[in-house]
Design a protein around this motif. Sequence first.
Motif, mmCIF file in Angstrom:
data_model
loop_
_atom_site.group_PDB
_atom_site.id
_atom_site.type_symbol
_atom_site.label_atom_id
_atom_site.label_comp_id
_atom_site.label_asym_id
_atom_site.label_seq_id
_atom_site.Cartn_x
_atom_site.Cartn_y
_atom_site.Cartn_z
ATOM 1 N N ALA A 217 1.761 -11.648 6.877
ATOM 2 C CA ALA A 217 2.467 -10.426 7.272
ATOM 3 C C ALA A 217 1.823 -9.838 8.529
ATOM 4 N N THR A 218 2.640 -9.363 9.434
ATOM 5 C CA THR A 218 2.141 -8.707 10.636
ATOM 6 C C THR A 218 1.672 -7.292 10.289
ATOM 7 N N ARG A 219 1.049 -6.636 11.283
ATOM 8 C CA ARG A 219 0.570 -5.270 11.037
ATOM 9 C C ARG A 219 1.730 -4.329 10.710
ATOM 10 N N ALA A 220 2.836 -4.477 11.426
ATOM 11 C CA ALA A 220 3.995 -3.630 11.144
ATOM 12 C C ALA A 220 4.561 -3.911 9.759
ATOM 13 N N GLN A 221 4.602 -5.161 9.355
ATOM 14 C CA GLN A 221 5.101 -5.508 8.024
ATOM 15 C C GLN A 221 4.162 -5.000 6.929
ATOM 16 N N ARG A 222 2.855 -5.049 7.181
ATOM 17 C CA ARG A 222 1.912 -4.520 6.184
ATOM 18 C C ARG A 222 2.089 -3.019 6.017
ATOM 19 N N PHE A 223 2.333 -2.336 7.124
ATOM 20 C CA PHE A 223 2.532 -0.889 7.022
ATOM 21 C C PHE A 223 3.836 -0.569 6.294
ATOM 22 N N ARG A 224 4.873 -1.335 6.603
ATOM 23 C CA ARG A 224 6.190 -1.041 6.018
ATOM 24 C C ARG A 224 6.240 -1.367 4.530
ATOM 25 N N HIS A 225 5.675 -2.495 4.130
ATOM 26 C CA HIS A 225 5.837 -2.964 2.751
ATOM 27 C C HIS A 225 4.654 -2.638 1.844
ATOM 28 N N VAL A 226 3.502 -2.260 2.404
ATOM 29 C CA VAL A 226 2.324 -1.964 1.578
ATOM 30 C C VAL A 226 1.902 -0.505 1.716
ATOM 31 N N SER A 227 1.658 -0.072 2.948
ATOM 32 C CA SER A 227 1.142 1.286 3.150
ATOM 33 C C SER A 227 2.205 2.353 2.920
ATOM 34 N N LEU A 228 3.405 2.143 3.456
ATOM 35 C CA LEU A 228 4.438 3.167 3.367
ATOM 36 C C LEU A 228 4.866 3.463 1.931
ATOM 37 N N PRO A 229 5.056 2.468 1.058
ATOM 38 C CA PRO A 229 5.357 2.819 -0.344
ATOM 39 C C PRO A 229 4.234 3.612 -1.012
ATOM 40 N N HIS A 230 2.988 3.347 -0.617
ATOM 41 C CA HIS A 230 1.870 4.106 -1.167
ATOM 42 C C HIS A 230 1.881 5.556 -0.680
ATOM 43 N N LEU A 231 2.437 5.786 0.505
ATOM 44 C CA LEU A 231 2.496 7.132 1.077
ATOM 45 C C LEU A 231 3.730 7.917 0.644
ATOM 46 N N ALA A 232 4.703 7.249 0.055
ATOM 47 C CA ALA A 232 5.992 7.890 -0.205
ATOM 48 C C ALA A 232 5.860 9.111 -1.104
ATOM 49 N N GLY A 233 5.111 9.001 -2.201
ATOM 50 C CA GLY A 233 4.977 10.118 -3.129
ATOM 51 C C GLY A 233 4.318 11.337 -2.515
ATOM 52 N N PRO A 234 3.086 11.206 -1.962
ATOM 53 C CA PRO A 234 2.452 12.381 -1.349
ATOM 54 C C PRO A 234 3.243 12.981 -0.200
ATOM 55 N N LEU A 235 3.822 12.133 0.651
ATOM 56 C CA LEU A 235 4.563 12.674 1.793
ATOM 57 C C LEU A 235 5.843 13.373 1.370
ATOM 58 N N ALA A 236 6.473 12.909 0.300
ATOM 59 C CA ALA A 236 7.688 13.578 -0.181
ATOM 60 C C ALA A 236 7.378 14.992 -0.661
ATOM 61 N N LEU A 237 6.280 15.149 -1.390
ATOM 62 C CA LEU A 237 5.896 16.481 -1.854
ATOM 63 C C LEU A 237 5.480 17.373 -0.699
#
Length: 313
Positions: A217-237
């Motif tokens: 996975a590229t850096r952009a793919q790692r951010f999109r598929h790994v980091s961003l789902p981890h951030l979804a909950g805190p950022l939504a609140l």
Amino acid sequence: MAITTDPPPTRTAVDPPVRATDQSRSAGARDRTFGFMLAAPALALFLVVAVYPLAAGVATSFYDQSLIRPDRRFVGLGNYAAVWPDFVDRLGTTLVFSGLATVFPMLVGLALAVLLNARLRGRGLLRGALMLPWLLPGVVVSFLWAWIFNDSYGVINHLLSVAGLPEADFLGRPATAMATVVIAKTWNSFPWVMVVALAALQSLPREQLEAAALDGATRAQRFRHVSLPHLAGPLALVAMLEFIYNFGSFDMIFVMTGGGPGDSTMTLAVSLYRYAFTEFSLGRAAAMGVLWLVALSAVCAGYFLLDKKLESR
């Protein structure tokens, strides 16, 4: 020969044994009484500071009451009918401001969090410096950005004149007034979004990123598929809380534009202020406040539903 008989033995009264359930009930009653005594001062303060003003405001909304007249007259729903057209218009402006002033700090804060999560030299100092806008009061930030965008001696117009470009009245034009306020609010709000996003990124297990990298996975793919789902909950609140805060924001718009030019930045908070302290109509101001409270309650209900949905995951 006389026969004597002893009197029958008397029985002494014996107290019934105390049951364990009775003891637990009395202990529970004492605990409840003690807990109520501890909460009583806070409850009394809440009633005086929050409940009484709310009840008084709702009652005032049914009267024709002014700051310059000692008497008042009952008008029923007349104040609500008078302010309803303004409420609809101001609600749209408030939603636009709240949405823009939530989206842009989220984008800037997230981008800076990703940057500061990388291994940069001096990133600790940079983190502290980027927190400064959040530490400043809203009024100070408002005056600062009003000076920057001032049409006569502002920094932006000075830079435009140096570059040979035409100057502009950013705060005096309806097309740019809202943008200037949103820029100021973005500068003031992005640090706490950055802090939350950075904390979430640093709590992400490194093994997941390393496994994704090994899979190609590229850096952009790692951010999109790994980091961003981890951030979804805190950022939504954070986004919902920021939207609620912006929905009731007053100081920045009032200081920078006063709701103008025209009504281009006239939000519910500024409109309520004008009813109360420009037109001196407390009844209409109270009616606008009640309608504003209903709209804000709907937004808060959305926050609680989102919070409950995220916790159930």
